[in-house]
Motif scaffolding. Structure first.
Motif, PDB file in Angstrom:
ATOM      1  N   TYR A  96       0.834  -1.198   0.000  1.00 40.59           N
ATOM      2  CA  TYR A  96       0.000   0.000   0.000  1.00 40.59           C
ATOM      3  C   TYR A  96       0.868   1.248   0.000  1.00 40.59           C
ATOM      4  CZ  TYR A  96       0.441  -0.661   5.133  1.00 40.59           C
ATOM      5  OH  TYR A  96       0.902  -0.880   6.408  1.00 40.59           O
ATOM      6  N   ASP A  97       0.296   2.294  -0.609  1.00 44.64           N
ATOM      7  CA  ASP A  97       0.984   3.559  -0.811  1.00 44.64           C
ATOM      8  C   ASP A  97       0.574   4.557   0.270  1.00 44.64           C
ATOM      9  OD1 ASP A  97       1.833   2.419  -3.321  1.00 44.64           O
ATOM     10  OD2 ASP A  97      -0.123   2.982  -4.143  1.00 44.64           O
ATOM     11  N   GLU A  98       1.302   5.676   0.348  1.00 50.60           N
ATOM     12  CA  GLU A  98       1.023   6.647   1.408  1.00 50.60           C
ATOM     13  C   GLU A  98       1.250   8.075   0.910  1.00 50.60           C
ATOM     14  OE1 GLU A  98       2.023   7.257   6.175  1.00 50.60           O
ATOM     15  OE2 GLU A  98       3.218   5.867   4.964  1.00 50.60           O
ATOM     16  N   TRP A  99       0.333   8.943   1.315  1.00 51.73           N
ATOM     17  CA  TRP A  99       0.503  10.387   1.125  1.00 51.73           C
ATOM     18  C   TRP A  99       0.712  11.042   2.486  1.00 51.73           C
ATOM     19  CZ3 TRP A  99      -2.799   7.700  -2.048  1.00 51.73           C
ATOM     20  CH2 TRP A  99      -2.748   7.964  -3.430  1.00 51.73           C
ATOM     21  N   PHE A 100       1.586  12.046   2.516  1.00 51.85           N
ATOM     22  CA  PHE A 100       1.791  12.881   3.696  1.00 51.85           C
ATOM     23  C   PHE A 100       1.446  14.313   3.322  1.00 51.85           C
ATOM     24  CE2 PHE A 100       4.925   9.460   4.001  1.00 51.85           C
ATOM     25  CZ  PHE A 100       4.769   9.009   5.306  1.00 51.85           C
ATOM     26  N   TYR A 101       0.666  14.976   4.164  1.00 49.86           N
ATOM     27  CA  TYR A 101       0.357  16.387   3.948  1.00 49.86           C
ATOM     28  C   TYR A 101       0.713  17.145   5.214  1.00 49.86           C
ATOM     29  CZ  TYR A 101      -2.154  20.692   2.881  1.00 49.86           C
ATOM     30  OH  TYR A 101      -2.481  22.005   2.656  1.00 49.86           O
ATOM     31  N   GLN A 141       1.657  23.576   3.780  1.00 48.40           N
ATOM     32  CA  GLN A 141       0.763  23.151   2.702  1.00 48.40           C
ATOM     33  C   GLN A 141       1.521  22.397   1.610  1.00 48.40           C
ATOM     34  OE1 GLN A 141      -1.310  26.990   1.811  1.00 48.40           O
ATOM     35  NE2 GLN A 141      -3.150  25.858   2.429  1.00 48.40           N
ATOM     36  N   SER A 142       2.300  21.400   2.029  1.00 44.59           N
ATOM     37  CA  SER A 142       3.046  20.580   1.077  1.00 44.59           C
ATOM     38  C   SER A 142       2.576  19.134   1.158  1.00 44.59           C
ATOM     39  CB  SER A 142       4.552  20.682   1.333  1.00 44.59           C
ATOM     40  OG  SER A 142       4.872  20.343   2.672  1.00 44.59           O
ATOM     41  N   LEU A 143       2.588  18.476   0.001  1.00 44.03           N
ATOM     42  CA  LEU A 143       2.093  17.103  -0.131  1.00 44.03           C
ATOM     43  C   LEU A 143       3.199  16.231  -0.703  1.00 44.03           C
ATOM     44  CD1 LEU A 143      -0.461  15.149  -0.181  1.00 44.03           C
ATOM     45  CD2 LEU A 143      -0.673  15.813  -2.599  1.00 44.03           C
ATOM     46  N   TYR A 144       3.336  15.014  -0.167  1.00 48.90           N
ATOM     47  CA  TYR A 144       4.347  14.085  -0.643  1.00 48.90           C
ATOM     48  C   TYR A 144       3.727  12.700  -0.772  1.00 48.90           C
ATOM     49  CZ  TYR A 144       7.348  17.883   0.744  1.00 48.90           C
ATOM     50  OH  TYR A 144       7.903  19.129   0.872  1.00 48.90           O
ATOM     51  N   TYR A 145       4.165  11.989  -1.786  1.00 43.94           N
ATOM     52  CA  TYR A 145       3.662  10.642  -2.079  1.00 43.94           C
ATOM     53  C   TYR A 145       4.816   9.658  -1.963  1.00 43.94           C
ATOM     54  CZ  TYR A 145       2.020   6.752  -5.052  1.00 43.94           C
ATOM     55  OH  TYR A 145       1.679   5.518  -5.560  1.00 43.94           O
ATOM     56  N   VAL A 146       4.589   8.566  -1.231  1.00 42.73           N
ATOM     57  CA  VAL A 146       5.593   7.512  -1.109  1.00 42.73           C
ATOM     58  C   VAL A 146       4.951   6.208  -1.566  1.00 42.73           C
ATOM     59  CG1 VAL A 146       7.135   6.234   0.403  1.00 42.73           C
ATOM     60  CG2 VAL A 146       6.737   8.672   0.810  1.00 42.73           C
TER      61      VAL A 146
END
Length: 249
Positions: A96-101, A141-146
């Motif tokens: 599974y994937d993950e987003w961090f905001y 207000q930054s978004l990252y995808y792992v």
């Protein structure tokens, strides 16, 4: 049995203390990259009318606003307050994937964008190459995808709690926090660490699709500032918006 458990607990607490000192020294680096996409409002979504409140073993206060129970197991989402000095050690998810905001920034995110570990039988620095993590000083207000299979983690090196939002897709992780954390009806006014839960947080992680390192450098080969390519990587915002747009089930 009790003495063995006490010894394991002391080792875990020592690892946490050493990690805090080690990370604090890293974050004194003057050359961390600063070019990032910022000013991104979090996509609109309908939260669950009955959110789950869970205190993680290191003291994070998670408010699960969507879980598999109302997303058809397509994703789970949590808003959180991360206490000073807290954050998960390097780890990866197998499927599974993950987003961090980060509403206000203030967290150091670390990730390896290059190595992929296909399943939990692959152990970085064991039977697979060590991870080359890059450090990102997050901005407001930054978004990252792992994506799945990539070693990552984060650390709050400030002296105050920091807000974060998490999205995991598909749903698999909520039960991990239910089983290793503490479900509550309201959060205490301060942050608390339940040391008795730290051991299962690491040891039981594979039951929930996670390889979780026991100390900071266990999985790592190198540490460097984030490259321009890493900071410019696709955050999969459209995919996130599609997930969040689905109605409560």
């Amino acid at each position: 049995m009790l003495s063995n458990f006490s010894a394991d607990l002391r080792r875990l607490l020592l690892n946490l203390a050493c990690t805090a000192l080690f990370m604090a020294s890293l974050f004194g680096l003057p050359s961390l990259s600063q070019a990032q996409t910022v000013g991104l409002p979090f996509p609109e979504y309908t939260p669950s009318p009955e959110p789950e409140l869970i205190i993680g073993p290191p003291g994070e206060q998670f408010t699960f606003t969507r879980t598999g129970r109302n997303t058809g197991n397509t994703y789970t989402m949590a808003e959180a307050l991360v206490p000073p000095g807290s954050g998960p050690l390097p780890h990866f998810h197998d499927n599974y994937d993950e987003w961090f905001y980060f509403p206000n920034g203030g967290i150091t995110l670390f990730l390896d964008p290059d190595h992929t570990y296909s399943d939990l039988s692959k152990v970085p620095n064991g039977n697979a190459p060590g991870a080359d993590i890059q450090l990102i000083e997050t901005k407001p207000q930054s978004l990252y995808y792992v994506p799945r299979g990539h070693v990552h983690g984060f650390y709050n090196s400030t002296d105050h709690p920091v807000e974060m939002t998490f999205v995991w897709a598909p749903e698999r992780i909520t039960q991990y926090f239910r089983d290793t954390g503490e479900s509550v009806t309201s959060f205490p006014s301060d942050f608390k660490v339940d040391a008795t839960r730290l051991e299962p947080f690491v040891k039981d992680a594979p039951k929930y699709g996670i390889n979780q390192s026991q100390y900071f450098m266990q999985y790592l080969h190198s540490i460097s500032p984030a490259s321009k390519a890493t900071l410019a990587a696709d955050d999969h915002l459209d995919d996130l918006k599609e997930l969040l747009a689905a109605p409560l089930s």
